[in-house]
Design a protein around this motif. Structure first.
Motif, PDB file in Angstrom:
ATOM      1  N   LEU A   7       0.838  -1.189   0.000  1.00  0.00           N
ATOM      2  CA  LEU A   7       0.000   0.000   0.000  1.00  0.00           C
ATOM      3  C   LEU A   7       0.879   1.249   0.000  1.00  0.00           C
ATOM      4  CD1 LEU A   7      -2.311  -1.345   2.781  1.00  0.00           C
ATOM      5  CD2 LEU A   7      -3.060  -0.934   0.442  1.00  0.00           C
ATOM      6  N   TYR A 217      -5.325  -3.942   8.183  1.00  0.00           N
ATOM      7  CA  TYR A 217      -5.558  -3.617   6.770  1.00  0.00           C
ATOM      8  C   TYR A 217      -4.364  -4.037   5.912  1.00  0.00           C
ATOM      9  CZ  TYR A 217      -7.161  -0.612   2.878  1.00  0.00           C
ATOM     10  OH  TYR A 217      -7.596  -0.126   1.674  1.00  0.00           O
ATOM     11  N   GLU A 218      -3.158  -3.764   6.395  1.00  0.00           N
ATOM     12  CA  GLU A 218      -1.952  -4.129   5.651  1.00  0.00           C
ATOM     13  C   GLU A 218      -1.727  -5.634   5.616  1.00  0.00           C
ATOM     14  OE1 GLU A 218       1.702  -2.003   5.635  1.00  0.00           O
ATOM     15  OE2 GLU A 218       0.917  -0.398   6.904  1.00  0.00           O
ATOM     16  N   HIS A 221      -4.171  -7.238   3.320  1.00  0.00           N
ATOM     17  CA  HIS A 221      -3.823  -6.889   1.940  1.00  0.00           C
ATOM     18  C   HIS A 221      -2.646  -7.722   1.435  1.00  0.00           C
ATOM     19  CE1 HIS A 221      -1.603  -4.545  -1.118  1.00  0.00           C
ATOM     20  NE2 HIS A 221      -2.806  -4.164  -1.527  1.00  0.00           N
ATOM     21  N   ASP A 222      -1.634  -7.907   2.301  1.00  0.00           N
ATOM     22  CA  ASP A 222      -0.427  -8.630   1.893  1.00  0.00           C
ATOM     23  C   ASP A 222      -0.515 -10.139   2.121  1.00  0.00           C
ATOM     24  OD1 ASP A 222       0.613  -6.216   1.200  1.00  0.00           O
ATOM     25  OD2 ASP A 222       2.015  -6.061   2.861  1.00  0.00           O
TER      26      ASP A 222
END
Length: 367
Positions: A7, A217-218, A221-222
């Motif tokens: 991100l 969130y990270e 996402h990853d």
């Protein structure tokens, strides 16, 4: 494992700066346009952008954008020097605990003074200055990737008989807190890339919930293996589960290795010491302030009471309750196993000597 494109909290090209509004995450992904130093001050102060490295880069680039768009108004080198100096000193006041903005301001001002003697053409002066400011973007990314590699190797060395490691982190120290990759979360990313990561535990990080809103969130996402815990669960976690390391970031590290970081870090360090778990601080050298001898000299930012008494504007506490809301605490050096920098991992007691030695050998205005 392979990790998707990280991100980006900051999007920049000359004359344009956009920041990801972290107050809207995880519900909305919205970028804010930053056109002036005043815009950046507001974004930093309200925590639309946060994380010590990201604050500094946002501040620097906001000055670059404003300088670029108002370049026709400057008729002398001295007027540019005054404008940039005033803007940088103003941005330092947005959040006083993190040292990175102060370090960036000093680096730029130190660069400006000799440039003033070398370059007398106003247009060329501005272009050279913009080139210099824009270097902060790539430098932060390069530093974070080096921190990730050094940190992952240090943790692996402590557990030679383990291939898959389980770690705990606090607050948000990833791509959303930096230009990219991250500091403490960058170490975790590197472990994941190297197929050495079993699981990442992370705290929700009350009262501002940077863990549950941003780190979650990270990690989602990853696609990094993870489990969130409440801040108050860390002691039980350490007693009942296998943890190979605790890794946190830093907003300021003093000469003796004392570290200011998100509130709740100190208690994690105490718990890690009791349970004999290595406790690492991951921070670029721009977060290390050798002008402060110990953590007692660091100003601790006090945040609004509403951050504790409300969530998304909804009241969760008795009306009229009195609140104490320091944003950071100080972890004493004796609780820290190692400080992970872009130049290697140092014990707190050797940090100052090593950095001074590096400053003598590396001839870079950005060190």
């Amino acid at each position: 494992m392979e990790i998707d494109q990280p991100l980006k909290a900051i999007q920049y090209q000359r004359g344009s700066l956009l920041i990801l509004d972290q107050l809207k995450l995880p519900d909305e992904t919205v970028y804010i346009s930053i056109n002036t130093g005043a815009d950046a001050w507001k974004a930093i102060h309200t925590m639309s952008i946060r994380g010590a490295p990201a604050i500094a880069v946002c501040g620097v680039l906001s000055v670059a954008v404003e300088l670029y768009h108002s370049r026709s108004k400057f008729d002398s080198i001295s007027s540019i020097l005054q404008f940039v100096t005033d803007q940088l000193n103003y941005l330092i006041t947005a959040r006083p605990t993190a040292v990175n903005m102060t370090d960036a301001a000093k680096t730029i001002i130190d660069y400006l003074i000799p440039l003033n003697n070398k370059q007398q053409n106003v247009t060329l002066y501005i272009n050279e200055l913009l080139d210099f400011m824009e270097q902060f973007l790539q430098r932060d990314l390069d530093n974070n990737q080096s921190i990730g590699k050094y940190g992952a190797e240090a943790i692996r060395q402590n557990v030679k008989d383990k291939k898959k490691l389980t770690v705990l982190t606090h607050c948000n120290t990833g791509s959303l807190a930096t230009v990219g990759f991250g500091t403490a979360l960058g170490v975790i990313r590197q472990l994941a890339v190297d197929n050495n990561l079993q699981l990442t535990y992370f705290t929700e990080t009350r009262p501002y919930n940077q863990g549950s809103r941003l780190t979650a969130y990270e990690l989602v996402h990853d696609r990094i293996p993870h489990t969130m815990i409440c801040d108050s669960m860390a002691g039980l976690l350490m007693r009942t589960q296998t943890l190979h390391a605790v890794i946190v970031g830093a907003d300021r590290v003093t000469a003796n290795g004392d570290t200011a970081n998100k509130i709740g870090t100190y208690q994690l360090a105490i718990l890690a010491k009791y349970h004999e778990i290595p406790f690492y601080v991951a921070a670029p050298t721009t977060s290390i302030d050798l002008t402060k001898r110990t953590g007692n000299e660091i100003i601790i930012e006090q945040r609004p009471s509403s951050e504790m008494t409300t969530i998304k504007g909804i009241n969760i506490a008795a009306e009229g309750v009195q609140v104490w809301n320091p944003a950071f605490d100080i972890t004493p050096n004796q609780l820290i196993t190692g400080i992970i920098t872009e130049h290697g991992v140092f014990k707190p007691e050797e940090l100052e000597e090593k950095l001074i030695s590096l400053q003598r050998t590396i001839k870079s205005p950005l060190l």
